[in-house]
Scaffold this active site. Structure first.
Site, PDB file in Angstrom:
ATOM      1  N   SER A   9      -0.364 -10.096  10.777  1.00  0.00           N
ATOM      2  CA  SER A   9      -1.373  -9.368   9.997  1.00  0.00           C
ATOM      3  C   SER A   9      -1.019  -7.886   9.876  1.00  0.00           C
ATOM      4  CB  SER A   9      -2.724  -9.516  10.705  1.00  0.00           C
ATOM      5  OG  SER A   9      -3.606  -8.500  10.331  1.00  0.00           O
ATOM      6  N   VAL A  10      -1.089  -7.378   8.644  1.00  0.00           N
ATOM      7  CA  VAL A  10      -0.983  -5.924   8.469  1.00  0.00           C
ATOM      8  C   VAL A  10      -2.201  -5.354   7.741  1.00  0.00           C
ATOM      9  CG1 VAL A  10       1.542  -5.774   8.568  1.00  0.00           C
ATOM     10  CG2 VAL A  10       0.440  -6.204   6.370  1.00  0.00           C
ATOM     11  N   GLU A  62      -3.073   5.930   4.173  1.00  0.00           N
ATOM     12  CA  GLU A  62      -2.677   4.931   3.176  1.00  0.00           C
ATOM     13  C   GLU A  62      -3.749   4.739   2.108  1.00  0.00           C
ATOM     14  OE1 GLU A  62      -0.269   2.047   6.294  1.00  0.00           O
ATOM     15  OE2 GLU A  62      -2.440   1.998   6.241  1.00  0.00           O
ATOM     16  N   GLY A  72       0.652  -4.420  15.009  1.00  0.00           N
ATOM     17  CA  GLY A  72       1.896  -3.949  14.387  1.00  0.00           C
ATOM     18  C   GLY A  72       1.698  -3.899  12.890  1.00  0.00           C
ATOM     19  N   ASP A  73       1.499  -2.699  12.345  1.00  0.00           N
ATOM     20  CA  ASP A  73       1.132  -2.623  10.926  1.00  0.00           C
ATOM     21  C   ASP A  73       1.721  -1.403  10.229  1.00  0.00           C
ATOM     22  OD1 ASP A  73      -0.373  -0.734  12.204  1.00  0.00           O
ATOM     23  OD2 ASP A  73      -2.309  -1.368  11.403  1.00  0.00           O
ATOM     24  N   ARG A 132       0.826  -1.208   0.000  1.00  0.00           N
ATOM     25  CA  ARG A 132       0.000   0.000   0.000  1.00  0.00           C
ATOM     26  C   ARG A 132       0.858   1.254   0.000  1.00  0.00           C
ATOM     27  NH1 ARG A 132      -2.972  -1.287   5.614  1.00  0.00           N
ATOM     28  NH2 ARG A 132      -1.125  -1.904   6.786  1.00  0.00           N
ATOM     29  N   VAL A 142      -2.095  -8.274  15.232  1.00  0.00           N
ATOM     30  CA  VAL A 142      -2.857  -7.363  14.370  1.00  0.00           C
ATOM     31  C   VAL A 142      -2.370  -5.915  14.470  1.00  0.00           C
ATOM     32  CG1 VAL A 142      -5.192  -6.485  13.897  1.00  0.00           C
ATOM     33  CG2 VAL A 142      -4.894  -8.861  14.593  1.00  0.00           C
ATOM     34  N   LYS A 145       6.289   0.352  14.186  1.00  0.00           N
ATOM     35  CA  LYS A 145       5.119   0.071  15.053  1.00  0.00           C
ATOM     36  C   LYS A 145       4.922  -1.448  15.104  1.00  0.00           C
ATOM     37  CE  LYS A 145       0.152   1.343  15.187  1.00  0.00           C
ATOM     38  NZ  LYS A 145      -0.629   0.524  14.237  1.00  0.00           N
TER      39      LYS A 145
HETATM   40  P1  NAD Z   1      -7.863   1.586  19.444  1.00  0.00           P
HETATM   41  O1  NAD Z   1      -7.038   2.805  19.641  1.00  0.00           O
HETATM   42  O2  NAD Z   1      -9.342   1.711  19.392  1.00  0.00           O
HETATM   43  O3  NAD Z   1      -7.502   0.507  20.575  1.00  0.00           O
HETATM   44  C1  NAD Z   1      -6.193   0.175  20.935  1.00  0.00           C
HETATM   45  C2  NAD Z   1      -6.181  -0.271  22.393  1.00  0.00           C
HETATM   46  O4  NAD Z   1      -4.852  -0.731  22.710  1.00  0.00           O
HETATM   47  C3  NAD Z   1      -6.505   0.850  23.375  1.00  0.00           C
HETATM   48  O5  NAD Z   1      -7.597   0.481  24.199  1.00  0.00           O
HETATM   49  C4  NAD Z   1      -5.208   1.040  24.172  1.00  0.00           C
HETATM   50  O6  NAD Z   1      -5.427   1.395  25.521  1.00  0.00           O
HETATM   51  C5  NAD Z   1      -4.593  -0.349  24.064  1.00  0.00           C
HETATM   52  N1  NAD Z   1      -3.141  -0.402  24.280  1.00  0.00           N
HETATM   53  C6  NAD Z   1      -2.184   0.457  23.840  1.00  0.00           C
HETATM   54  N2  NAD Z   1      -0.965   0.056  24.269  1.00  0.00           N
HETATM   55  C7  NAD Z   1      -1.165  -1.085  24.994  1.00  0.00           C
HETATM   56  C8  NAD Z   1      -0.309  -1.960  25.700  1.00  0.00           C
HETATM   57  N3  NAD Z   1       1.013  -1.746  25.752  1.00  0.00           N
HETATM   58  N4  NAD Z   1      -0.842  -3.049  26.316  1.00  0.00           N
HETATM   59  C9  NAD Z   1      -2.191  -3.278  26.283  1.00  0.00           C
HETATM   60  N5  NAD Z   1      -3.072  -2.451  25.634  1.00  0.00           N
HETATM   61  C10 NAD Z   1      -2.564  -1.369  24.998  1.00  0.00           C
HETATM   62  O7  NAD Z   1      -7.304   0.923  18.094  1.00  0.00           O
HETATM   63  P2  NAD Z   1      -8.014  -0.188  17.181  1.00  0.00           P
HETATM   64  O8  NAD Z   1      -8.846   0.455  16.119  1.00  0.00           O
HETATM   65  O9  NAD Z   1      -8.613  -1.244  18.044  1.00  0.00           O
HETATM   66  O10 NAD Z   1      -6.721  -0.776  16.448  1.00  0.00           O
HETATM   67  C11 NAD Z   1      -5.746  -1.484  17.176  1.00  0.00           C
HETATM   68  C12 NAD Z   1      -4.514  -1.678  16.316  1.00  0.00           C
HETATM   69  O11 NAD Z   1      -4.818  -2.531  15.225  1.00  0.00           O
HETATM   70  C13 NAD Z   1      -3.964  -0.385  15.721  1.00  0.00           C
HETATM   71  O12 NAD Z   1      -2.563  -0.390  15.872  1.00  0.00           O
HETATM   72  C14 NAD Z   1      -4.350  -0.469  14.260  1.00  0.00           C
HETATM   73  O13 NAD Z   1      -3.458   0.219  13.432  1.00  0.00           O
HETATM   74  C15 NAD Z   1      -4.308  -1.968  14.033  1.00  0.00           C
HETATM   75  N6  NAD Z   1      -5.126  -2.450  12.926  1.00  0.00           N
HETATM   76  C16 NAD Z   1      -4.595  -3.423  12.140  1.00  0.00           C
HETATM   77  C17 NAD Z   1      -5.341  -3.942  11.111  1.00  0.00           C
HETATM   78  C18 NAD Z   1      -4.790  -5.053  10.270  1.00  0.00           C
HETATM   79  O14 NAD Z   1      -5.358  -5.396   9.253  1.00  0.00           O
HETATM   80  N7  NAD Z   1      -3.713  -5.674  10.688  1.00  0.00           N
HETATM   81  C19 NAD Z   1      -6.632  -3.456  10.844  1.00  0.00           C
HETATM   82  C20 NAD Z   1      -7.158  -2.491  11.684  1.00  0.00           C
HETATM   83  C21 NAD Z   1      -6.397  -1.990  12.739  1.00  0.00           C
END
Ligand code: NAD
Length: 350
Positions: free
Chosen positions: A298-299, A62, A232-233, A51, A230, A237
């Protein structure tokens, strides 16, 4: 579904929620998983590119395009971990599906909810091939926006019914527990990640922090576990200690993108990984022993969004859960675009 040439169906957040609720969340996840699997099985037909990311201090924006030669899809998505402090989502998205034959968009839709659904569906599809058989207990570390969707996808596809939750913000775990009440889960909230992973055959890490974090250390991961990583993307990060990666068989979506964005950015560029589509197609082995640690790094890849766009378009037929968007100019004579403007000027002068 509309056949008018100049009108594009638009699915708002409100309509998406109505669609998901009309279908039922678990059925939606199950049917969407089937579309994801169908598209992974014809992986070689797709245009694939990592991407296109625009990084800034606090996040990333992105674009995620792909095409199977008949349909073209792209998603606009952001990732801004600090957003929740201002009442905004970490991840928001919208997407387009278009006809390759004439280039006209066929669908414009919100994809914030749809991304949570497609990410969870893809995680669960991967786990179907990689998690230990009969796994019923999952730890979810990070209980934000994605967490309930992950839980429900693993319930729908694998029968996971015991959850162990941990978040640095306890109110996020309480929110997740309350949202999933009455949905068939036995839920325990843990005080730390170490306790959360105790007894779990599947560990989902879905935290948001723009740094090389260590959500899991090597000593926390027992033999035979499946890790669904999930959060780390993005470059810089990640969530897992490098030693876990060295001990795991690593499964990825599209290696050129995952090497930039996934947990494996911590490893040399030639470290072996297995492409998930090859496992589905029977060209590579998934889980091969009960002691093996499997890791889905997963990214999020464009083909998963393409599958989601395709699924939503199919589901819209006969539901009426969309608006008609006047998005495309449609002069009576295609070359008379300026004439259309003149006629509009005349009409507004009357
Ligand atoms: P969000 O901000 O709604 O939730 C993240 C949660 O993680 C928060 O509640 C926060 O308090 C908690 N957190 C942060 N650091 C922590 C730690 N050290 N230990 C425990 N909990 C911790 O975000 P979201 O929308 O749920 O997304 C979560 C992650 O997933 C993001 O990094 C996002 O980029 C990623 N993501 C990946 C994909 C994929 O396809 N791989 C898709 C969507 C989101």
């Amino acid at each position: 579904m509309t056949e008018k040439l100049n009108v594009v169906p638009f699915v708002s957040v409100d309509h998406m929620m109505k669609l998901v609720l009309a279908v039922g969340v678990e059925r939606f996840l199950t049917e969407l998983s089937a579309y994801v699997e169908e598209d992974f099985l014809r992986w070689e037909q797709f245009d694939k590119t990592p991407r296109i990311a625009s990084h800034s201090h606090d996040g990333v924006i992105e674009l995620m395009p792909t095409s199977d030669g008949h349909l073209y899809g792209f998603k606009y998505v952001n990732g801004h971990p600090k957003n929740t402090r201002d009442g905004r989502q970490t991840v928001t998205a919208f997407g387009v599906l278009a006809d390759v034959g004439n280039g006209y968009p066929m669908l414009l839709t919100e994809m914030t909810i749809l991304t949570a659904l497609r990410t969870a569906a893809t995680s669960a599809v991967a786990a179907k091939y990689l998690a230990p058989k009969g796994a019923d207990t999952m730890a979810i570390i990070g209980n934000g926006a994605q967490s309930e969707f992950q839980a429900l996808a693993f319930k729908a596809l694998l029968g996971v019914n015991k959850l162990r939750l941990y978040d640095i913000d306890a109110s996020a775990s309480q929110k997740c527990q309350a949202n999933l009440a009455g949905m068939g889960f036995d839920i325990v909230i843990s005080d730390n990640a170490q306790d959360a992973v105790e007894g779990a055959q599947i560990i989902t890490t879905v935290t948001a922090d723009k740094q090389l974090a260590t959500i899991l250390t090597d000593n926390m991961v027992g033999t035979g576990v499946h890790i669904n990583a999930v959060g780390g993307d993005c470059p810089g990060k990640t969530e897992l200690h490098r030693d876990i990666l060295l001990r795991s068989d690593i499964f990825v979506e599209f290696p050129p993108q995952t090497r930039i964005e996934g947990e494996i950015q911590q490893l040399p560029a030639d470290h072996p990984v297995i492409e998930l589509w090859q496992v589905m197609a029977g060209k590579a082995q998934g889980r091969s022993s009960s002691a093996q640690v499997t890791l889905f790094d997963s990214v999020g890849f464009a083909i998963e969004d393409f599958s989601a766009l395709r699924y939503v378009r199919d589901k819209l037929i006969d539901t009426g859960l969309f608006e008609e968007l006047d998005l495309l100019a449609d002069p009576d004579e295609p070359r008379d675009l300026f004439g259309m403007l003149l006629r509009a000027a005349k009409a507004s002068a009357i």
